[in-house]
Enzyme design. Structure first.
Site, short mmCIF file in Angstrom:
data_model
loop_
_atom_site.label_atom_id
_atom_site.label_comp_id
_atom_site.label_asym_id
_atom_site.label_seq_id
_atom_site.Cartn_x
_atom_site.Cartn_y
_atom_site.Cartn_z
N LEU A 403 0.82 -1.18 0.27
CA LEU A 403 0.06 -0.25 -0.23
C LEU A 403 0.50 1.32 0.16
O LEU A 403 2.47 0.79 0.55
CB LEU A 403 -0.84 0.25 1.25
CG LEU A 403 -2.08 -1.30 1.78
CD1 LEU A 403 -2.39 -0.92 2.56
CD2 LEU A 403 -3.15 -1.00 -0.09
N ASP A 404 0.24 2.73 -0.62
CA ASP A 404 1.03 3.33 -0.65
C ASP A 404 1.19 3.97 0.75
O ASP A 404 0.45 3.75 2.01
CB ASP A 404 0.33 4.67 -1.23
CG ASP A 404 0.20 4.79 -3.29
OD1 ASP A 404 0.71 4.01 -2.95
OD2 ASP A 404 -0.45 5.41 -3.20
N MET A 405 2.14 5.02 1.01
CA MET A 405 2.82 5.22 2.68
C MET A 405 1.47 5.31 3.19
O MET A 405 1.31 5.40 4.35
CB MET A 405 4.13 6.12 2.77
CG MET A 405 4.66 6.91 3.93
SD MET A 405 6.26 7.31 3.90
CE MET A 405 4.97 8.89 3.23
#
Length: 556
Positions: A403-405
């Protein structure tokens, strides 16, 4: 003290206590209040000015190519502590580099009597000579004759080779027949005849080859009379272009506060990206240092219609681009105290991951927002590191997907390489289904729909993504509106593909939903967090062979 041109004093006195302690970190910032004031003054000017005509795409009735622009403001002090600001635009504006109230370019390539325009005309004159030679009727006819001669030569020689093969087969048949039916003396006579026929065919092939080589050489010599002139001009053009490029690199030289000059050629080792030095930030800082102004804060915003590829919102603040500006600004901001670089900080500090489901084979964890999935360039703390500590006996890559940060939500963890491969295979086959929930800044009119916008990385501004139909990878998303409230939209996203920033770009882009996710600091407006959460994942358990659905509700 006489104020430098383009320095605009603040209309009211500013208390020194209101000044920032450090200068803006250009690549990730919240605009300081003084920068916001300066930006609003510039925006008011752009809305009312009549000094130039440029189609920003804000007036549907305006003719001409639509080109939105990045504008920048630099709050600064003169030597008498007078506080004011400077304005700049990136690139050129209305086909000009110079406009009232805006700082000039570091180097003006459009200056009519400058070396760039003079040398550009020399190059254009060479191009015209090449074009005349390449359009000469005799040159065109000779080129065609070369091609035709080579094709005819190839045809004749190929036919003769086929003839030799065919006659050899016939001679072999005659030899076999003669060996059966002729006496010794007549068979010897036959063999000699066959040998002579073979030699004659070979001699004919050599003569044909020599003839066509001669014909081809003659016509190529005719063509060379033209091509030698054309190639000489192209070589001269290459030499002149290289000299002009180097002179240009040397002319784009930037001051820092110590008045040290460094050229774009030095900064990029004579290989700068296109447009380096043309952005607003280097223009502003160079002008400030040249006129002994002390930088206080800076901000850049987009003005106009969003381009078709990248996400740019009218009046939205954006950081400086990294590929073109970061090396230049590293020199220009040398020894100037900057706000903290958030890319060096650990965003996971004080946060914990929670295990939503686990057994002997796999786990599903709930990742907080602003928490790396895997170790980054400057920060090692991540889901991977935490899971590695949590399951010290686990083997294999552990992290099945990312997942994106800034995105929170569910992540699959494999405790062995075999489980990892099985789950990876499910992702590849797209049998794993994910549902995200998000809150969008604006109202989305359609209740549900489908977005298909191919994405690729923005090479000038990583990690941002661009919509690109030529080089982008397929990115598809289904969506369904859950609620509309207080001018915002709560929505479910069902990603069919899994590209970097896919949901964020599909939400924000003008060809998508045209409504950024709340808190999106890359494609929208920063808030307390990115309101995007991976709340549901469905997969086939590799061992139990059961279809499993895990849910973790969003906390927004």
């Amino acid at each position: 003290m006489i104020l430098p041109p383009h320095f605009i004093p603040f209309p009211t006195q500013i208390d020194s206590n209101d000044l920032p302690k450090k200068f803006t970190f250009p690549f990730y910032y919240e605009p300081h209040a003084l920068s916001v004031i300066a930006a609003k003054e510039l925006q008011n000017y752009l809305e009312t000015q009549t000094n130039f005509q440029h189609n920003f795409g804000l007036d549907k009735n305006q003719e001409g190519l639509v080109i939105g622009k990045m504008f920048g403001v630099l709050v600064c002090q003169n030597e008498s502590k007078k506080l004011g600001y400077l304005w700049a635009f990136s690139g050129k504006l209305a086909e000009n580099n110079h406009h009232d109230y805006f700082v000039p370019p570091v180097f003006d390539m459009l200056q009519h009597d400058g070396f760039f325009k003079r040398e550009e005309e020399v190059l254009n004159a060479i191009n015209r000579k090449i074009e005349v030679l390449e359009k000469t009727p005799k040159y065109i006819v000779t080129k065609k004759k070369v091609i035709a001669t080579k094709e005819k030569a190839l045809e004749d020689i190929s036919n003769q080779k086929e003839r030799i093969k065919r006659l050899k087969t016939l001679r072999d048949e005659r030899r076999i027949e003669g060996e059966k039916n002729l006496d010794f003396e007549n068979f010897k006579i036959l063999q000699k005849e066959l040998s002579n026929e073979s030699k004659e065919e070979s001699i004919l092939l050599k003569k044909m080859t020599k003839y066509w080589n001669y014909q081809t050489e003659n016509i190529e010599n005719e063509l060379a009379k033209f091509t030698s002139k054309i190639n000489s001009l192209k070589e001269l053009r290459k030499q002149k272009s290289g000299e002009l490029q180097q002179q240009l690199f040397d002319s784009y030289s930037f001051f820092n506060q110590a008045k040290e000059l460094k050229s774009v050629g030095e900064i990029f080792n004579n290989n700068p990206p296109a447009g380096a030095g043309e952005c607003a930030a280097p223009k502003l800082l160079h002008y400030a240092f040249h006129h002994n102004l002390r930088p206080i804060s800076m901000a850049e915003f987009w003005w106009g219609q969003s381009p078709k590829s990248e996400v740019r919102k009218h009046k939205q603040f954006y950081p400086a681009c990294r590929s073109k500006c970061e090396p230049i600004l590293a020199h220009m901001l040398k020894d100037i105290p900057l706000e903290d670089n958030p890319f060096l900080e650990n965003p996971a500090e004080g946060k914990d991951i929670s295990v939503v489901f686990e057994d002997d084979f796999l786990a599903v964890i709930n990742k907080p927002a602003e928490f790396l999935s895997v170790p980054g360039k400057n920060v090692s703390d991540s889901v991977y590191q935490r899971v590695k500590d949590l399951y010290p006996n686990a083997t294999g890559p552990l992290i099945v997907h990312r997942l994106d940060m800034s995105t929170s939500g569910l992540l699959l963890i494999a405790k062995s390489e075999d489980i990892y491969k099985d789950l990876q295979s499910q992702f590849i086959k797209r049998t794993i289904k994910k549902r995200y929930v998000a809150i969008l800044e604006n109202i989305v009119s359609n209740d549900e729909g489908f977005i298909d916008l191919p994405l690729r990385v923005d090479l000038d501004n990583r990690p941002n993504q661009l919509v690109c139909y030529e080089h982008g990878k397929q990115a598809r998303t289904e969506y369904k509106v859950i609620e509309r409230k207080d001018g915002k939209t709560r929505i479910h996203f069902f990603p069919i593909s899994g590209r970097t920033h896919q949901l964020r770009v599909h939400a924000s882009h003008s060809l998508g939903l045209n409504s950024p996710i709340v808190g999106d600091d890359l494609y929208g407006t920063k808030a307390n967090r990115l309101h995007l959460h991976a709340e549901e994942i469905t997969f086939n358990h590799p061992i139990l062979k059961e279809r499993m659905t895990i849910i973790a509700n969003a906390e927004f």
